[in-house]
Design a protein around this motif. Structure first.
Motif, PDB file in Angstrom:
ATOM      1  N   UNK A  83      80.365  46.423  14.888  1.00  0.00           N
ATOM      2  CA  UNK A  83      80.222  46.774  13.480  1.00  0.00           C
ATOM      3  C   UNK A  83      80.337  45.553  12.576  1.00  0.00           C
ATOM      4  N   UNK A  84      80.826  44.425  13.122  1.00  0.00           N
ATOM      5  CA  UNK A  84      80.907  43.164  12.366  1.00  0.00           C
ATOM      6  C   UNK A  84      80.624  42.018  13.324  1.00  0.00           C
ATOM      7  N   UNK A  85      80.063  40.936  12.789  1.00  0.00           N
ATOM      8  CA  UNK A  85      79.769  39.759  13.605  1.00  0.00           C
ATOM      9  C   UNK A  85      81.056  39.030  13.973  1.00  0.00           C
ATOM     10  N   UNK A  86      81.035  38.377  15.139  1.00  0.00           N
ATOM     11  CA  UNK A  86      82.174  37.552  15.556  1.00  0.00           C
ATOM     12  C   UNK A  86      82.050  36.132  15.013  1.00  0.00           C
ATOM     13  N   UNK A  87      80.837  35.713  14.623  1.00  0.00           N
ATOM     14  CA  UNK A  87      80.643  34.385  14.053  1.00  0.00           C
ATOM     15  C   UNK A  87      81.303  34.251  12.695  1.00  0.00           C
ATOM     16  N   UNK A  88      81.487  33.007  12.252  1.00  0.00           N
ATOM     17  CA  UNK A  88      82.193  32.762  10.986  1.00  0.00           C
ATOM     18  C   UNK A  88      81.356  33.122   9.761  1.00  0.00           C
ATOM     19  N   UNK A  89      80.013  33.069   9.883  1.00  0.00           N
ATOM     20  CA  UNK A  89      79.097  33.309   8.765  1.00  0.00           C
ATOM     21  C   UNK A  89      79.401  32.397   7.575  1.00  0.00           C
ATOM     22  N   UNK A  90      79.909  31.193   7.861  1.00  0.00           N
ATOM     23  CA  UNK A  90      80.316  30.258   6.805  1.00  0.00           C
ATOM     24  C   UNK A  90      79.152  29.939   5.878  1.00  0.00           C
ATOM     25  N   UNK A  91      79.396  30.038   4.573  1.00  0.00           N
ATOM     26  CA  UNK A  91      78.365  29.772   3.580  1.00  0.00           C
ATOM     27  C   UNK A  91      77.820  31.070   3.001  1.00  0.00           C
ATOM     28  N   UNK A  92      76.554  31.036   2.606  1.00  0.00           N
ATOM     29  CA  UNK A  92      75.875  32.216   2.056  1.00  0.00           C
ATOM     30  C   UNK A  92      74.542  32.361   2.784  1.00  0.00           C
ATOM     31  N   UNK A 105      67.524  31.085   9.779  1.00  0.00           N
ATOM     32  CA  UNK A 105      68.475  31.461   8.733  1.00  0.00           C
ATOM     33  C   UNK A 105      68.888  30.194   7.994  1.00  0.00           C
ATOM     34  N   UNK A 106      68.914  30.250   6.681  1.00  0.00           N
ATOM     35  CA  UNK A 106      69.343  29.131   5.852  1.00  0.00           C
ATOM     36  C   UNK A 106      70.604  29.527   5.083  1.00  0.00           C
ATOM     37  N   UNK A 107      71.227  28.543   4.431  1.00  0.00           N
ATOM     38  CA  UNK A 107      72.346  28.833   3.547  1.00  0.00           C
ATOM     39  C   UNK A 107      73.719  28.802   4.184  1.00  0.00           C
ATOM     40  N   UNK A 108      73.803  28.466   5.473  1.00  0.00           N
ATOM     41  CA  UNK A 108      75.123  28.291   6.069  1.00  0.00           C
ATOM     42  C   UNK A 108      75.760  27.011   5.535  1.00  0.00           C
ATOM     43  N   UNK A 109      77.053  26.888   5.691  1.00  0.00           N
ATOM     44  CA  UNK A 109      77.724  25.633   5.355  1.00  0.00           C
ATOM     45  C   UNK A 109      77.208  24.531   6.274  1.00  0.00           C
ATOM     46  N   UNK A 110      76.992  23.339   5.714  1.00  0.00           N
ATOM     47  CA  UNK A 110      76.443  22.225   6.496  1.00  0.00           C
ATOM     48  C   UNK A 110      77.326  21.913   7.696  1.00  0.00           C
ATOM     49  N   UNK A 111      76.667  21.778   8.867  1.00  0.00           N
ATOM     50  CA  UNK A 111      77.325  21.378  10.122  1.00  0.00           C
ATOM     51  C   UNK A 111      78.425  22.336  10.577  1.00  0.00           C
ATOM     52  N   UNK A 112      78.397  23.559  10.101  1.00  0.00           N
ATOM     53  CA  UNK A 112      79.418  24.538  10.500  1.00  0.00           C
ATOM     54  C   UNK A 112      79.182  24.989  11.938  1.00  0.00           C
ATOM     55  N   UNK A 113      80.249  25.024  12.725  1.00  0.00           N
ATOM     56  CA  UNK A 113      80.174  25.478  14.113  1.00  0.00           C
ATOM     57  C   UNK A 113      80.400  26.986  14.177  1.00  0.00           C
ATOM     58  N   UNK A 118      77.165  34.530  20.392  1.00  0.00           N
ATOM     59  CA  UNK A 118      76.372  35.310  21.339  1.00  0.00           C
ATOM     60  C   UNK A 118      76.866  36.752  21.339  1.00  0.00           C
ATOM     61  N   UNK A 119      75.927  37.692  21.197  1.00  0.00           N
ATOM     62  CA  UNK A 119      76.291  39.102  21.157  1.00  0.00           C
ATOM     63  C   UNK A 119      76.392  39.678  19.761  1.00  0.00           C
ATOM     64  N   UNK A 120      76.358  38.829  18.721  1.00  0.00           N
ATOM     65  CA  UNK A 120      76.318  39.354  17.355  1.00  0.00           C
ATOM     66  C   UNK A 120      74.990  40.089  17.136  1.00  0.00           C
ATOM     67  N   UNK A 121      75.020  41.092  16.285  1.00  0.00           N
ATOM     68  CA  UNK A 121      73.805  41.800  15.908  1.00  0.00           C
ATOM     69  C   UNK A 121      73.358  41.366  14.526  1.00  0.00           C
ATOM     70  N   UNK A 134      72.844  33.243  22.020  1.00  0.00           N
ATOM     71  CA  UNK A 134      73.745  32.119  22.301  1.00  0.00           C
ATOM     72  C   UNK A 134      74.476  31.753  21.019  1.00  0.00           C
ATOM     73  N   UNK A 135      75.633  31.106  21.161  1.00  0.00           N
ATOM     74  CA  UNK A 135      76.376  30.653  19.988  1.00  0.00           C
ATOM     75  C   UNK A 135      75.502  29.733  19.132  1.00  0.00           C
ATOM     76  N   UNK A 136      75.672  29.820  17.814  1.00  0.00           N
ATOM     77  CA  UNK A 136      74.810  29.089  16.873  1.00  0.00           C
ATOM     78  C   UNK A 136      75.663  28.208  15.969  1.00  0.00           C
ATOM     79  N   UNK A 137      75.239  26.947  15.802  1.00  0.00           N
ATOM     80  CA  UNK A 137      75.873  26.016  14.865  1.00  0.00           C
ATOM     81  C   UNK A 137      74.843  25.588  13.829  1.00  0.00           C
TER      82      UNK A 137
END
Length: 200
Positions: A83-92, A105-113, A118-121, A134-137
């Motif tokens: 029901x929620x992503x495990x990633x940080x979703x840092x930024x907008x 996807x654009x608008x994440x915080x620069x260089x955010x890990x 993996x597994x987020x919807x 896979x995990x995304x940075x």
């Protein structure tokens, strides 16, 4: 004229659930060598099986909900495990584009890990949910390009990235969805099978 899909009420949370991507493959076996060739076909879809145990007014409300679907009305079903992503979703983050099995996807915080895990919807358009593989940075511009499954079958809805309560457009697989076993003290058990409604 097609019916307007309805949302699966979050109050009807399953006791047990299976929510997964069913791939579609063709397998050919060489009769002389037993070598097997496997080909992926374009028909992967989400399947869902939910077991619910409800009592009293909640069971009555669920009976009414299922009866209202009439076996033909499409329903927007969430994966209750995600029901929620495990990633940080840092930024907008903003869903900018997508084709095939790739989203941008654009608008994440620069260089955010770990902005996505993996597994987020991700909801790419109404009723279409895709699994991050896979995990995304994010890069120095806050942009990411990554693979998802299943492949995109409809244009993405450009705008703020949706990763919360992603829903899949589904339909009941049987006319007996409302069948229930009821035992004292009035506990009713249901098993609901649904499959994704693919675009034509």
């Amino acid at each position: 004229m097609s019916e307007t899909p309805v949302d699966w009420p979050l109050a009807f949370k399953p006791e047990q659930a299976s929510f997964y991507l069913q791939t579609l493959t063709a397998r050919f076996t060489n009769p002389f060598t037993n070598h097997v060739q496997v080909l992926e076909r374009d028909g992967a879809r989400w399947l869902c099986r939910m077991s619910l145990r409800l009592s009293g007014d909640q069971a009555r409300a669920f009976d009414a909900f299922l009866a209202g679907l009439r076996g033909v009305v499409e329903v927007m079903v969430p994966d209750f495990r995600r029901l929620a992503a495990a990633g940080s979703l840092a930024g907008a983050p903003v869903l900018a584009s997508g084709s095939g099995t790739t989203l941008t996807v654009t608008g994440f915080s620069a260089n955010a890990e770990g902005v996505l895990k993996a597994g987020d919807l991700i909801q790419t358009s109404p009723g279409r949910a895709h699994l991050v593989l896979a995990d995304v940075a994010a890069d120095g511009d806050g942009s990411v390009r990554f693979r998802v499954a299943p492949r995109l079958r409809e244009p993405v809805t450009v705008g703020p990235l949706v990763t919360s309560t992603c829903r899949v457009r589904m339909r009941l697989m049987t006319d007996d969805a409302g069948a229930n076993q009821t035992v004292a003290p009035v506990k009713s058990s249901y098993q609901i099978d649904l499959c994704e409604v693919l675009p034509s």
